[in-house]
Motif scaffolding. Structure first.
Motif, PDB file in Angstrom:
ATOM      1  N   ILE A   1      -1.260  -2.608  -8.730  1.00 21.90           N
ATOM      2  CA  ILE A   1      -1.577  -2.421  -7.307  1.00 21.90           C
ATOM      3  C   ILE A   1      -1.424  -3.741  -6.551  1.00 21.90           C
ATOM      4  CG2 ILE A   1      -3.430  -1.821  -5.693  1.00 21.90           C
ATOM      5  CD1 ILE A   1      -4.396   0.180  -7.870  1.00 21.90           C
ATOM      6  N   LYS A   2      -1.840  -4.838  -7.164  1.00 16.17           N
ATOM      7  CA  LYS A   2      -1.652  -6.157  -6.543  1.00 16.17           C
ATOM      8  C   LYS A   2      -0.173  -6.484  -6.405  1.00 16.17           C
ATOM      9  CE  LYS A   2      -5.949  -8.465  -7.833  1.00 16.17           C
ATOM     10  NZ  LYS A   2      -6.542  -9.542  -8.650  1.00 16.17           N
ATOM     11  N   LEU A   3       0.596  -6.118  -7.409  1.00 14.76           N
ATOM     12  CA  LEU A   3       2.034  -6.341  -7.386  1.00 14.76           C
ATOM     13  C   LEU A   3       2.685  -5.592  -6.219  1.00 14.76           C
ATOM     14  CD1 LEU A   3       4.272  -7.787  -9.016  1.00 14.76           C
ATOM     15  CD2 LEU A   3       4.584  -5.645 -10.268  1.00 14.76           C
ATOM     16  N   LEU A   4       2.115  -4.460  -5.865  1.00 13.51           N
ATOM     17  CA  LEU A   4       2.622  -3.672  -4.734  1.00 13.51           C
ATOM     18  C   LEU A   4       2.228  -4.278  -3.384  1.00 13.51           C
ATOM     19  CD1 LEU A   4       1.942  -0.088  -6.086  1.00 13.51           C
ATOM     20  CD2 LEU A   4       4.157  -1.218  -5.844  1.00 13.51           C
ATOM     21  N   GLY A   5       1.396  -5.319  -3.419  1.00 14.38           N
ATOM     22  CA  GLY A   5       1.055  -6.031  -2.197  1.00 14.38           C
ATOM     23  C   GLY A   5      -0.296  -5.714  -1.599  1.00 14.38           C
ATOM     24  N   PHE A   6      -1.127  -4.927  -2.298  1.00 15.81           N
ATOM     25  CA  PHE A   6      -2.452  -4.638  -1.769  1.00 15.81           C
ATOM     26  C   PHE A   6      -3.323  -5.879  -1.820  1.00 15.81           C
ATOM     27  CE2 PHE A   6      -1.291  -0.236  -2.196  1.00 15.81           C
ATOM     28  CZ  PHE A   6      -2.036   0.388  -1.212  1.00 15.81           C
ATOM     29  N   LYS A   7      -4.095  -6.071  -0.787  1.00 14.51           N
ATOM     30  CA  LYS A   7      -5.010  -7.201  -0.681  1.00 14.51           C
ATOM     31  C   LYS A   7      -6.433  -6.736  -0.991  1.00 14.51           C
ATOM     32  CE  LYS A   7      -1.747  -9.869   1.019  1.00 14.51           C
ATOM     33  NZ  LYS A   7      -0.664  -9.769   0.110  1.00 14.51           N
ATOM     34  N   GLU A   8      -7.284  -7.707  -1.291  1.00 20.15           N
ATOM     35  CA  GLU A   8      -8.675  -7.437  -1.627  1.00 20.15           C
ATOM     36  C   GLU A   8      -9.408  -6.669  -0.521  1.00 20.15           C
ATOM     37  OE1 GLU A   8     -12.049 -10.584  -1.748  1.00 20.15           O
ATOM     38  OE2 GLU A   8     -11.118 -10.572  -3.720  1.00 20.15           O
ATOM     39  N   ASN A   9      -9.044  -6.932   0.733  1.00 22.77           N
ATOM     40  CA  ASN A   9      -9.754  -6.316   1.854  1.00 22.77           C
ATOM     41  C   ASN A   9      -9.134  -4.991   2.306  1.00 22.77           C
ATOM     42  OD1 ASN A   9      -7.453  -7.461   2.884  1.00 22.77           O
ATOM     43  ND2 ASN A   9      -8.416  -8.230   4.738  1.00 22.77           N
ATOM     44  N   GLU A  10      -8.109  -4.520   1.600  1.00 23.85           N
ATOM     45  CA  GLU A  10      -7.477  -3.249   1.940  1.00 23.85           C
ATOM     46  C   GLU A  10      -8.001  -2.150   1.016  1.00 23.85           C
ATOM     47  OE1 GLU A  10      -3.083  -4.338   3.531  1.00 23.85           O
ATOM     48  OE2 GLU A  10      -3.384  -4.511   1.365  1.00 23.85           O
ATOM     49  N   SER A  11      -8.159  -0.964   1.579  1.00 21.80           N
ATOM     50  CA  SER A  11      -8.621   0.149   0.762  1.00 21.80           C
ATOM     51  C   SER A  11      -7.481   1.114   0.491  1.00 21.80           C
ATOM     52  CB  SER A  11      -9.770   0.887   1.451  1.00 21.80           C
ATOM     53  OG  SER A  11      -9.315   1.508   2.633  1.00 21.80           O
ATOM     54  N   ILE A  12      -7.633   1.837  -0.582  1.00 21.31           N
ATOM     55  CA  ILE A  12      -6.717   2.902  -0.927  1.00 21.31           C
ATOM     56  C   ILE A  12      -7.428   4.197  -0.549  1.00 21.31           C
ATOM     57  CG2 ILE A  12      -5.479   4.041  -2.810  1.00 21.31           C
ATOM     58  CD1 ILE A  12      -5.729   1.279  -4.300  1.00 21.31           C
ATOM     59  N   GLU A  13      -6.788   4.979   0.308  1.00 26.28           N
ATOM     60  CA  GLU A  13      -7.376   6.237   0.768  1.00 26.28           C
ATOM     61  C   GLU A  13      -6.326   7.334   0.696  1.00 26.28           C
ATOM     62  OE1 GLU A  13      -9.610   5.990   4.575  1.00 26.28           O
ATOM     63  OE2 GLU A  13      -8.933   3.911   4.566  1.00 26.28           O
ATOM     64  N   HIS A  14      -6.650   8.376  -0.024  1.00 24.37           N
ATOM     65  CA  HIS A  14      -5.754   9.524  -0.077  1.00 24.37           C
ATOM     66  C   HIS A  14      -6.515  10.663  -0.759  1.00 24.37           C
ATOM     67  CE1 HIS A  14      -2.261  12.050  -0.878  1.00 24.37           C
ATOM     68  NE2 HIS A  14      -1.623  11.320   0.020  1.00 24.37           N
ATOM     69  N   SER A  15      -6.166  11.874  -0.414  1.00 30.24           N
ATOM     70  CA  SER A  15      -6.834  13.023  -1.030  1.00 30.24           C
ATOM     71  C   SER A  15      -6.624  13.042  -2.544  1.00 30.24           C
ATOM     72  CB  SER A  15      -6.351  14.328  -0.405  1.00 30.24           C
ATOM     73  OG  SER A  15      -4.953  14.485  -0.597  1.00 30.24           O
ATOM     74  N   TYR A  16      -5.486  12.502  -3.020  1.00 31.82           N
ATOM     75  CA  TYR A  16      -5.250  12.438  -4.464  1.00 31.82           C
ATOM     76  C   TYR A  16      -6.259  11.526  -5.152  1.00 31.82           C
ATOM     77  CZ  TYR A  16      -0.693  14.730  -3.889  1.00 31.82           C
ATOM     78  OH  TYR A  16       0.306  15.603  -3.612  1.00 31.82           O
ATOM     79  N   VAL A  17      -6.668  10.475  -4.468  1.00 30.17           N
ATOM     80  CA  VAL A  17      -7.658   9.561  -5.037  1.00 30.17           C
ATOM     81  C   VAL A  17      -8.981  10.310  -5.211  1.00 30.17           C
ATOM     82  CG1 VAL A  17      -8.984   7.444  -4.660  1.00 30.17           C
ATOM     83  CG2 VAL A  17      -6.542   7.504  -4.116  1.00 30.17           C
ATOM     84  N   THR A  18      -9.393  11.017  -4.162  1.00 27.96           N
ATOM     85  CA  THR A  18     -10.636  11.790  -4.233  1.00 27.96           C
ATOM     86  C   THR A  18     -10.540  12.846  -5.331  1.00 27.96           C
ATOM     87  OG1 THR A  18     -11.062  11.402  -1.891  1.00 27.96           O
ATOM     88  CG2 THR A  18     -12.234  13.244  -2.913  1.00 27.96           C
ATOM     89  N   GLU A  19      -9.427  13.543  -5.416  1.00 23.75           N
ATOM     90  CA  GLU A  19      -9.229  14.556  -6.459  1.00 23.75           C
ATOM     91  C   GLU A  19      -9.324  13.931  -7.848  1.00 23.75           C
ATOM     92  OE1 GLU A  19      -5.475  16.478  -5.800  1.00 23.75           O
ATOM     93  OE2 GLU A  19      -6.019  17.043  -3.751  1.00 23.75           O
ATOM     94  N   SER A  20      -8.746  12.759  -8.011  1.00 23.96           N
ATOM     95  CA  SER A  20      -8.768  12.082  -9.306  1.00 23.96           C
ATOM     96  C   SER A  20     -10.175  11.661  -9.694  1.00 23.96           C
ATOM     97  CB  SER A  20      -7.849  10.859  -9.272  1.00 23.96           C
ATOM     98  OG  SER A  20      -6.519  11.256  -9.089  1.00 23.96           O
ATOM     99  N   ILE A  21     -10.938  11.193  -8.731  1.00 27.25           N
ATOM    100  CA  ILE A  21     -12.322  10.796  -9.006  1.00 27.25           C
ATOM    101  C   ILE A  21     -13.134  12.009  -9.436  1.00 27.25           C
ATOM    102  CG2 ILE A  21     -14.446   9.918  -7.949  1.00 27.25           C
ATOM    103  CD1 ILE A  21     -12.561   8.082  -6.227  1.00 27.25           C
ATOM    104  N   ILE A  22     -12.967  13.112  -8.738  1.00 27.59           N
ATOM    105  CA  ILE A  22     -13.690  14.343  -9.082  1.00 27.59           C
ATOM    106  C   ILE A  22     -13.320  14.797 -10.490  1.00 27.59           C
ATOM    107  CG2 ILE A  22     -13.931  16.799  -8.520  1.00 27.59           C
ATOM    108  CD1 ILE A  22     -13.434  15.897  -5.533  1.00 27.59           C
TER     109      ILE A  22
END
Length: 183
Positions: free
Chosen positions: A133-154
């Motif tokens: 994820i860091k390699l993709l350029g995400f920074k510490e202060n950025e969040s990942i938000e998507h319905s797939y993330v919520t589905e995966s957590i559930i």
């Protein structure tokens, strides 16, 4: 990509209830929560574990944010919801327990702030995902938000629930994972 963190996509009722904001680490999550607390006085912050509540109480005090806006889920009172927008500071490892708490709220898109360095995420291999994820350029202060993330957590929470025969309480998410999962 992130949907594979916990397994394949599988629909669930709590997808419509919760909206996840996942940060690379707890520092990014804390900064985001403090920013939300200072810019939105209508937010009330709910912690599932005493350790989380203590950590956030320290930061709230440090930044002069009213600690009465920080509540432990075990001490929750339905009347506290009236004038506030609820924000969870973490997920409980069992989705059914989360749903039980919010069943009468008649709300959707309840925000849940999480970090990939939390024990729940580490249990499913987030340590391997963070460098990518860091390699993709995400920074510490950025969040990942998507319905797939919520589905995966559930999906992950449901996998944990299948392993827990008798739940033991704990003061932190890490302690809960150690007490309840004998991996």
């Amino acid at each position: 990509m992130l949907s594979n963190l916990f397994g394949k996509k599988e629909g669930n009722v709590s997808e419509a209830i919760f909206k996840d904001k996942v940060y690379l680490n707890s520092t990014g999550k804390i900064v985001a929560c403090l920013q939300l607390a200072t810019t939105n006085a209508n937010c009330i912050f709910i912690a599932w574990f005493q350790e989380t509540a203590a950590i956030y109480k320290k930061f709230f005090n440090q930044y002069n944010i009213d600690t009465k806006r920080l509540i432990l889920a075990a001490n929750w009172n339905q009347s506290q919801l009236q004038n506030y927008q609820p924000v969870f500071l973490e997920h409980y490892p069992l989705n059914a327990k989360e749903l039980d708490l919010v069943k009468d709220w008649q709300r959707t898109n309840i925000r849940v702030y999480s970090a990939m360095d939390e024990p729940l995420f580490k249990h499913f291999g987030s340590d391997k995902m963070v460098p990518l994820i860091k390699l993709l350029g995400f920074k510490e202060n950025e969040s990942i938000e998507h319905s797939y993330v919520t589905e995966s957590i559930i999906k992950g929470q449901n996998k944990i629930a299948a392993k827990v025969l008798v739940e033991q309480t704990a003061a932190s998410q890490g302690e809960w994972m150690k007490k309840n999962l004998q991996d």
